[in-house]
Design a protein around this motif. Structure first.
Motif, PDB file in Angstrom:
ATOM      1  N   ARG A  69       0.844  -1.193   0.000  1.00 24.32           N
ATOM      2  CA  ARG A  69       0.000   0.000   0.000  1.00 24.32           C
ATOM      3  C   ARG A  69       0.884   1.249   0.000  1.00 24.32           C
ATOM      4  N   LEU A  70       0.645   2.133  -0.969  1.00 21.84           N
ATOM      5  CA  LEU A  70       1.510   3.300  -1.129  1.00 21.84           C
ATOM      6  C   LEU A  70       1.127   4.453  -0.208  1.00 21.84           C
ATOM      7  N   SER A  71      -0.165   4.640   0.069  1.00 21.27           N
ATOM      8  CA  SER A  71      -0.616   5.697   0.991  1.00 21.27           C
ATOM      9  C   SER A  71       0.008   7.047   0.667  1.00 21.27           C
ATOM     10  N   GLY A  72       0.091   7.347  -0.620  1.00 24.23           N
ATOM     11  CA  GLY A  72       0.661   8.624  -1.037  1.00 24.23           C
ATOM     12  C   GLY A  72       2.161   8.608  -1.224  1.00 24.23           C
ATOM     13  N   GLY A  73       2.819   7.499  -0.889  1.00 27.12           N
ATOM     14  CA  GLY A  73       4.274   7.403  -1.025  1.00 27.12           C
ATOM     15  C   GLY A  73       4.692   6.751  -2.336  1.00 27.12           C
ATOM     16  N   SER A 103       4.945   9.596   2.163  1.00 27.89           N
ATOM     17  CA  SER A 103       4.558  10.822   1.466  1.00 27.89           C
ATOM     18  C   SER A 103       5.334  12.035   1.954  1.00 27.89           C
ATOM     19  N   GLY A 104       5.752  12.038   3.223  1.00 27.98           N
ATOM     20  CA  GLY A 104       6.517  13.166   3.744  1.00 27.98           C
ATOM     21  C   GLY A 104       7.995  13.102   3.436  1.00 27.98           C
ATOM     22  N   GLY A 105       8.475  11.937   3.013  1.00 32.63           N
ATOM     23  CA  GLY A 105       9.879  11.763   2.653  1.00 32.63           C
ATOM     24  C   GLY A 105      10.809  11.500   3.813  1.00 32.63           C
ATOM     25  N   ASP A 106      10.338  11.685   5.064  1.00 31.68           N
ATOM     26  CA  ASP A 106      11.231  11.512   6.206  1.00 31.68           C
ATOM     27  C   ASP A 106      11.121  10.138   6.849  1.00 31.68           C
ATOM     28  N   GLN A 107      10.202   9.294   6.355  1.00 30.30           N
ATOM     29  CA  GLN A 107      10.096   7.930   6.843  1.00 30.30           C
ATOM     30  C   GLN A 107      10.195   6.961   5.669  1.00 30.30           C
ATOM     31  N   ARG A 108      10.989   5.915   5.866  1.00 30.45           N
ATOM     32  CA  ARG A 108      11.237   4.966   4.787  1.00 30.45           C
ATOM     33  C   ARG A 108      11.259   3.544   5.354  1.00 30.45           C
ATOM     34  N   VAL A 109      11.029   2.581   4.465  1.00 30.63           N
ATOM     35  CA  VAL A 109      11.177   1.169   4.793  1.00 30.63           C
ATOM     36  C   VAL A 109      12.069   0.562   3.717  1.00 30.63           C
ATOM     37  N   GLY A 149      12.777  -4.212 -11.405  1.00 26.12           N
ATOM     38  CA  GLY A 149      12.148  -3.264 -10.488  1.00 26.12           C
ATOM     39  C   GLY A 149      11.860  -1.935 -11.150  1.00 26.12           C
ATOM     40  N   GLY A 150      12.510  -0.867 -10.673  1.00 25.01           N
ATOM     41  CA  GLY A 150      12.233   0.477 -11.156  1.00 25.01           C
ATOM     42  C   GLY A 150      11.649   1.312 -10.052  1.00 25.01           C
ATOM     43  N   ALA A 151      10.584   2.066 -10.360  1.00 29.23           N
ATOM     44  CA  ALA A 151       9.957   2.936  -9.360  1.00 29.23           C
ATOM     45  C   ALA A 151       8.499   3.143  -9.723  1.00 29.23           C
ATOM     46  N   VAL A 152       7.643   3.146  -8.693  1.00 29.39           N
ATOM     47  CA  VAL A 152       6.229   3.483  -8.875  1.00 29.39           C
ATOM     48  C   VAL A 152       5.818   4.377  -7.721  1.00 29.39           C
ATOM     49  N   GLY A 153       4.844   5.259  -7.977  1.00 26.75           N
ATOM     50  CA  GLY A 153       4.367   6.151  -6.936  1.00 26.75           C
ATOM     51  C   GLY A 153       2.869   6.328  -7.011  1.00 26.75           C
ATOM     52  N   ALA A 154       2.300   6.890  -5.936  1.00 26.19           N
ATOM     53  CA  ALA A 154       0.864   7.078  -5.885  1.00 26.19           C
ATOM     54  C   ALA A 154       0.407   8.231  -6.771  1.00 26.19           C
ATOM     55  N   GLY A 155       1.337   9.065  -7.193  1.00 27.66           N
ATOM     56  CA  GLY A 155       1.016  10.159  -8.101  1.00 27.66           C
ATOM     57  C   GLY A 155      -0.044  11.070  -7.541  1.00 27.66           C
ATOM     58  N   GLY A 156      -1.073  11.321  -8.283  1.00 26.97           N
ATOM     59  CA  GLY A 156      -2.121  12.232  -7.847  1.00 26.97           C
ATOM     60  C   GLY A 156      -3.287  11.553  -7.163  1.00 26.97           C
ATOM     61  N   SER A 157      -3.080  10.346  -6.685  1.00 25.94           N
ATOM     62  CA  SER A 157      -4.198   9.585  -6.128  1.00 25.94           C
ATOM     63  C   SER A 157      -4.578  10.020  -4.723  1.00 25.94           C
ATOM     64  N   GLY A 158      -3.768  10.852  -4.072  1.00 31.59           N
ATOM     65  CA  GLY A 158      -4.070  11.274  -2.712  1.00 31.59           C
ATOM     66  C   GLY A 158      -3.426  10.384  -1.691  1.00 31.59           C
ATOM     67  N   GLU A 159      -3.575  10.771  -0.426  1.00 29.34           N
ATOM     68  CA  GLU A 159      -2.884  10.075   0.653  1.00 29.34           C
ATOM     69  C   GLU A 159      -3.308   8.626   0.795  1.00 29.34           C
ATOM     70  N   SER A 160      -4.553   8.283   0.434  1.00 29.77           N
ATOM     71  CA  SER A 160      -5.050   6.939   0.699  1.00 29.77           C
ATOM     72  C   SER A 160      -5.023   6.036  -0.518  1.00 29.77           C
TER      73      SER A 160
END
Length: 258
Positions: A69-73, A103-109, A149-160
């Motif tokens: 789950r991306l949750s905006g990240g 989404s804030g950039g300061d927390q990562r896994v 791999g590569g990269a994927v993001g939530a884009g404009g989908s919002g936080e949820s």
């Protein structure tokens, strides 16, 4: 080595390898691990659970899928090198890793070399320990090697919104490392968290099999060509070493409305 001990060693190695291939669930961090909760961590917590489950799902050969789950990240792959020294030379594996950035950039896994590490602010903690199984007569090291791999993001989908789909094709290759001592070097941006996780692994081996208590030492080294330090773990004692290289061909895509 006596015939009885030789038979015992073979049985022990077989069991260790079977345990390693079947599941990485045996190497979770101890129940005493506590991460300070604060506002905005729900998405990162969900990603931690999802990414840990995805790593668990690579325990067998074949194709499988997982979701984070991306949750905006965003989810991407990162370059990391893992090295194993068998007494003669270093063997380098371009293991790479999978990273979730909130989404804030300061927390990562981050998942590298079987570990899953939660980064928060200036700190980090391993929620899954490295895949090192230490027995009285054998050491089994499992290293996931991420390809693609590569990269994927939530884009404009919002936080949820937004779920990253991971398509995984897994293959295992066992390599004989001879007899010890052995050294494992893990390139990481979080050396302190990795060191603590390794110590837990050694403590667990000493608790479950007192006769197999490892001669364990930990150091740091900057290898040429690497961008980050490596945590170097030395496992002493008279053991047979086995390296399981878990090659994971990874495809990433993002879906919405789930």
């Amino acid at each position: 080595m006596s015939r009885a001990r030789a038979q015992s060693t073979v049985i022990g190695v077989t069991l260790l390898i079977a345990m390693t291939v079947t599941s990485l669930g045996l190497i979770t961090a101890g129940t005493g691990v506590v991460v300070q909760e604060h506002a905005g961590t729900i998405g990162v917590e969900a990603a931690t659970d999802d990414l840990t489950a995805a790593i668990d799902g690579t325990g067998r050969d074949g194709r499988t899928t997982a979701s984070v789950r991306l949750s905006g990240g965003r989810l991407d792959t990162i370059e990391r090198t893992v090295r194993v020294h068998d007494g003669d030379e270093w063997r380098s594996l371009e293991a790479d890793g999978i990273r979730y950035v909130g989404s804030g950039g300061d927390q990562r896994v981050v998942s590298v070399a079987g570990l899953v590490i939660r980064e928060y602010g200036d700190g980090a903690i391993a929620v899954r320990d490295p895949a090192l199984l230490i027995g009285e007569d054998a050491l089994v090291i499992t290293i996931p090697v991420i390809q693609g791999g590569g990269a994927v993001g939530a884009g404009g989908s919002g936080e949820s919104g937004g779920v990253a789909r991971l398509r995984l094709a897994v293959d295992h290759d066992e390599r004989d490392l001879g007899t010890g001592p052995f050294r494992i070097a893990i390139e990481t941006a979080n050396p302190t968290a990795v060191e603590r996780a390794v110590r837990r692994t050694g403590d667990r081996a000493a608790t479950t099999e007192p006769e197999s208590e490892p001669i364990l030492s930990i150091d740091r080294r900057q290898f040429a060509g690497d961008n980050r330090e490596s945590v170097v773990v030395t496992v002493g004692g008279d053991r047979e070493g086995h390296l399981l290289v878990r090659t994971v061909d990874l495809e990433l895509e993002v879906a919405y409305g789930t």
